[in-house]
Structures are given as structure tokens and as C-alpha cells.
Write a protein that holds these residues in place. Sequence first.
Motif, PDB file in Angstrom:
ATOM      1  N   TRP A  10       9.997   0.208  -0.299  1.00 18.11           N
ATOM      2  CA  TRP A  10       8.652  -0.434   0.135  1.00 18.11           C
ATOM      3  C   TRP A  10       8.296   0.063   1.727  1.00 18.11           C
ATOM      4  N   ALA A  11       9.355   0.170   2.378  1.00 18.39           N
ATOM      5  CA  ALA A  11       9.065   0.823   3.953  1.00 18.39           C
ATOM      6  C   ALA A  11       8.594   2.114   3.781  1.00 18.39           C
ATOM      7  N   SER A  12       9.642   3.082   3.246  1.00 15.39           N
ATOM      8  CA  SER A  12       9.070   4.494   3.143  1.00 15.39           C
ATOM      9  C   SER A  12       7.729   4.599   2.359  1.00 15.39           C
ATOM     10  N   ALA A  13       7.560   3.882   1.360  1.00 18.10           N
ATOM     11  CA  ALA A  13       6.310   4.079   0.533  1.00 18.10           C
ATOM     12  C   ALA A  13       5.142   3.735   1.507  1.00 18.10           C
ATOM     13  N   MET A  14       5.277   2.482   2.103  1.00 13.60           N
ATOM     14  CA  MET A  14       4.207   2.154   2.913  1.00 13.60           C
ATOM     15  C   MET A  14       3.837   3.134   4.210  1.00 13.60           C
ATOM     16  N   ALA A  15       4.914   3.486   4.755  1.00 12.62           N
ATOM     17  CA  ALA A  15       5.023   4.513   5.799  1.00 12.62           C
ATOM     18  C   ALA A  15       4.069   5.748   5.555  1.00 12.62           C
ATOM     19  N   CYS A  75       1.962   5.818   3.014  1.00 17.97           N
ATOM     20  CA  CYS A  75       0.796   5.556   2.658  1.00 17.97           C
ATOM     21  C   CYS A  75      -0.220   5.113   3.627  1.00 17.97           C
ATOM     22  N   LEU A  76       0.401   4.604   4.832  1.00 20.93           N
ATOM     23  CA  LEU A  76      -0.632   4.629   5.966  1.00 20.93           C
ATOM     24  C   LEU A  76      -0.934   5.903   6.591  1.00 20.93           C
ATOM     25  N   ALA A  77      -0.133   7.053   6.405  1.00 23.05           N
ATOM     26  CA  ALA A  77      -0.322   8.076   7.194  1.00 23.05           C
ATOM     27  C   ALA A  77      -1.318   8.704   6.246  1.00 23.05           C
ATOM     28  N   LEU A  78      -1.323   8.682   4.848  1.00 19.63           N
ATOM     29  CA  LEU A  78      -2.155   9.046   4.156  1.00 19.63           C
ATOM     30  C   LEU A  78      -3.498   8.270   4.174  1.00 19.63           C
ATOM     31  N   LEU A  79      -3.407   7.318   4.470  1.00 20.86           N
ATOM     32  CA  LEU A  79      -4.764   6.400   4.672  1.00 20.86           C
ATOM     33  C   LEU A  79      -5.558   6.935   5.817  1.00 20.86           C
ATOM     34  N   LEU A  80      -4.639   7.123   6.876  1.00 20.29           N
ATOM     35  CA  LEU A  80      -5.329   8.026   7.836  1.00 20.29           C
ATOM     36  C   LEU A  80      -5.792   9.406   7.932  1.00 20.29           C
ATOM     37  N   ILE A  81      -5.147  10.174   7.011  1.00 21.69           N
ATOM     38  CA  ILE A  81      -5.876  11.350   6.707  1.00 21.69           C
ATOM     39  C   ILE A  81      -6.512  11.801   5.559  1.00 21.69           C
ATOM     40  N   LEU A  82      -6.454  11.216   4.679  1.00 19.95           N
ATOM     41  CA  LEU A  82      -7.334  11.262   3.543  1.00 19.95           C
ATOM     42  C   LEU A  82      -8.641  10.846   3.367  1.00 19.95           C
ATOM     43  N   PRO A  83      -9.761  11.209   2.655  1.00 20.83           N
ATOM     44  CA  PRO A  83     -10.867  10.374   2.489  1.00 20.83           C
ATOM     45  C   PRO A  83     -10.481   8.920   2.291  1.00 20.83           C
ATOM     46  N   PRO A  84     -11.301   7.867   2.832  1.00 19.75           N
ATOM     47  CA  PRO A  84     -10.963   6.694   2.669  1.00 19.75           C
ATOM     48  C   PRO A  84     -10.693   6.109   1.307  1.00 19.75           C
ATOM     49  N   VAL A  85     -11.551   6.357   0.566  1.00 12.69           N
ATOM     50  CA  VAL A  85     -11.597   5.949  -0.889  1.00 12.69           C
ATOM     51  C   VAL A  85     -10.330   6.517  -1.571  1.00 12.69           C
ATOM     52  N   VAL A  86      -9.921   7.813  -1.653  1.00  7.98           N
ATOM     53  CA  VAL A  86      -8.915   8.160  -1.992  1.00  7.98           C
ATOM     54  C   VAL A  86      -7.515   7.655  -1.568  1.00  7.98           C
ATOM     55  N   GLY A  87      -7.596   7.377  -0.733  1.00 10.03           N
ATOM     56  CA  GLY A  87      -6.118   6.805   0.159  1.00 10.03           C
ATOM     57  C   GLY A  87      -6.062   5.378  -0.124  1.00 10.03           C
ATOM     58  N   PHE A  88      -7.238   4.628  -0.074  1.00  7.63           N
ATOM     59  CA  PHE A  88      -7.113   3.033  -0.884  1.00  7.63           C
ATOM     60  C   PHE A  88      -6.764   3.364  -2.247  1.00  7.63           C
ATOM     61  N   LEU A 145      -1.572  -0.630  14.044  1.00  6.84           N
ATOM     62  CA  LEU A 145      -0.707   0.311  13.528  1.00  6.84           C
ATOM     63  C   LEU A 145       0.345   0.314  14.175  1.00  6.84           C
ATOM     64  N   MET A 146       0.410   0.120  15.511  1.00  9.08           N
ATOM     65  CA  MET A 146       2.042   0.226  16.005  1.00  9.08           C
ATOM     66  C   MET A 146       2.709  -1.198  15.836  1.00  9.08           C
ATOM     67  N   VAL A 147       2.232  -2.196  15.748  1.00  4.70           N
ATOM     68  CA  VAL A 147       2.776  -3.671  15.225  1.00  4.70           C
ATOM     69  C   VAL A 147       3.318  -3.278  13.606  1.00  4.70           C
ATOM     70  N   THR A 148       2.509  -2.648  12.730  1.00  9.23           N
ATOM     71  CA  THR A 148       3.020  -2.179  11.568  1.00  9.23           C
ATOM     72  C   THR A 148       4.135  -1.225  11.598  1.00  9.23           C
ATOM     73  N   ALA A 149       4.256  -0.445  12.480  1.00 11.36           N
ATOM     74  CA  ALA A 149       5.487   0.493  12.598  1.00 11.36           C
ATOM     75  C   ALA A 149       6.678  -0.200  12.723  1.00 11.36           C
ATOM     76  N   VAL A 150       6.456  -1.360  13.845  1.00  9.71           N
ATOM     77  CA  VAL A 150       7.760  -2.203  13.950  1.00  9.71           C
ATOM     78  C   VAL A 150       8.000  -2.969  12.622  1.00  9.71           C
ATOM     79  N   SER A 151       7.040  -3.360  11.876  1.00  6.02           N
ATOM     80  CA  SER A 151       7.397  -3.965  10.580  1.00  6.02           C
ATOM     81  C   SER A 151       7.821  -3.254   9.726  1.00  6.02           C
ATOM     82  N   ILE A 152       7.463  -1.978   9.587  1.00  5.49           N
ATOM     83  CA  ILE A 152       8.192  -0.963   8.736  1.00  5.49           C
ATOM     84  C   ILE A 152       9.743  -0.730   9.008  1.00  5.49           C
TER      85      ILE A 152
END
Length: 281
Positions: A175-180, A182-195, A157-164
Motif C-alpha cells: 500500500w505504501a509503495s502504491a500510494m507513494a 500514485c501521489l507522485a502521478l496525481l501531481l504530474i498527470l492530468p488530474p482526471v487521469v491521476g484520479f 503532502l509532507m504529513v502524508t510522506a511521513v504516513s507512507i
Amino acid sequence: MYPAYWVAAVTVVAATLRGSPMGQPAAITAATVLFVAGGLPHGAYDLALFRRAIALDRYGITLAASCYVAVAALMAIMWMIMPLAALILFLAVAAVHFGEDWDMLDEPLLRLAAGLAVIAAPAIGHRADVSRLFVAMSDGRATFVAQIIVAAAPVTLMVTAVSIGIAWRSGNRQWASAMALCLALLLILPPVVGFALFFVFLHSPRHLSQARATLGDMTPAQWLSTGVLLSGAAIIGWWALQGLSPAPMAWNMTAQAFQLLASVAMPHFLLSHWLAKRLHQ
Ligand SMILES: CC1=C(/C=C/C(C)=C/C=C/C(C)=C/C=C/C=C(C)/C=C/C=C(C)/C=C/C2=C(C)CCCC2(C)C)C(C)(C)CCC1
Ligand SMILES: [Fe+2]
């Protein structure tokens, strides 16, 4: 760009803040139906794209379709006879494939980390849920796979923060803002919903818009019917194979849906990887 994604993300965040039970079975079932119905069509144009890349006669198309089905069927059989190996292969292929969405990054390792981040974020945010799903898809040994992903998650996740940051600075701000987010939501939301949010509203639209641009001469009716018919065929094929299976497959609907995705993901990955390479030549 990605207007539907922002609407979906805001809706899910608002529902979470209002206290809607996003982790309840009904919400998980809805997210499962969404990622199957909304995600499957993105591979349905694979053969049409292949046909566009190399001129194929009728025999060539039949051969390509047979190979596509054979690779998917092999993966489905792998779930039945060696589910742990199938899970590991699936996760590895998914990480590489999701990494391909980051075509603005020159470094392959950064792309791989960004692809892996989609798996790492829910794994670290909801360890028990992800581990349970991996076990439902494979067997008890899958907890170990989940543990390895959790161990690698902070660095990923740290490497991906650099990539963002790199994506943002290179002008790919949407893309950078959408993925930033999305990754936060993947961390927080239930996995299937985030996915479902990532897969249906970010990953699939990238494929679909590229496919639509290449297959611009398809009429809307041809485009729609290809998406619906081939996605339906993939689901029917999966059911048919299960009927032939001597051992019962995963009992959990979401686990089964992931196994189906994994099966079509194999030929889809091989083809889209090949097409992307050819495009860059
Ligand atoms: C053309 C064709 C067809 C069709 C096809 C299709 C329809 C395809 C699709 C494809 C696709 C559609 C693909 C996909 C892919 C996917 C992926 C690659 C995914 C991944 C995922 C993941 C990796 C996940 C993970 C997880 C879990 C599992 C749990 C929870 C958490 C998480 C999220 C981490 C057919 C066969 C009929 C015939 C021939 C031709
Ligand atoms: Fe894809």
C-alpha cells in the motif's frame, strides 16, 4: 497486491513518456468513463453489506434502500440549488473517506491528511485545471476553494510522506509503495487521469475485496449482476433527476461525472463508515 494498479500505472507512465497527449479531451473523456464504470460498482454492494451486518426483513431492506436513495438524491439536489456548499461537503467527505483506506494509521489526523492528499496533489500540480473543474461543478466562487486546498497542499503532502513511512514500517509495504507512486502521478498527470488511476485501481479494489470476502456466498453471477445493475441504476437515477431539474446542471461531462460520484458518495460514506466502526468494535 494491486497487480492491475501497477500494470495501469506503468502503462500510463509509458504513454506519457512516449508523448501521448494525456491532457487532450479524448484522454480526459476516456478517464472519465473509466472512473465512472470502474468506480461506481464499489458502492453497489453497500446494501448487501448492511444486510449482512444486521439481519433485515423485507421491510427493513426497502427502508434502508429508500434512505440510501434519499441521501443520494438530497446531495444531487444540493448540486442544483447550492453548488458551492455541495462542493465543499463533497471534498470534506471524500478526504475523510479516502483517509479510511489508511487503516494501518492509528492517528485520525494522519488518516485525514492522507485522504486530503489525493485532492491536494492534483490541485497543486495542475492548479488551473482543478480550479476549472471545481468551477464547472459549482460556480465562480469555487476558485477560492481550490486556492485554499493549494495553500494546504505542501503540509498535507509532507504529513502524508511521513504516513507512507509509517505504513511501510508497519509492514503495509504494498500500500505504501502504491500510494507513494500514485501521489507522485496525481501531481504530474492530468488530474482526471491521476484520479481515475487512484479511484479505480487502489480505492475501489480495497472496498471490493472486503465486500467480496464478506459476501462470499454470492455466486459470481449474483456478484456481477449486483455490480452492473446497481451501478446502472445510479446512472439512470442521476439522469432522471437532471431531467426534473429546473436549472441546467454542469455542462462539462467530467464535472457531471464527479457530481454523480459525489451524490452516491454520501450514503456510501455514511454506510461504510458505520460498517468500519462496527467491525472495529
Ligand atoms: C446500493 C444502492 C444503489 C447503488 C449505489 C452505488 C452504485 C453506490 C456507489 C458509490 C460510490 C461509487 C461512491 C464514490 C465515492 C467517490 C468519491 C468520494 C470521490 C471523490 C472525488 C474527488 C474528491 C475528486 C476531486 C477532484 C476533482 C473533482 C477534480 C479533479 C481533481 C480532483 C481529483 C482533486 C442505488 C442508489 C442504485 C439504489 C439503492 C442501493
Ligand atoms: Fe469508497
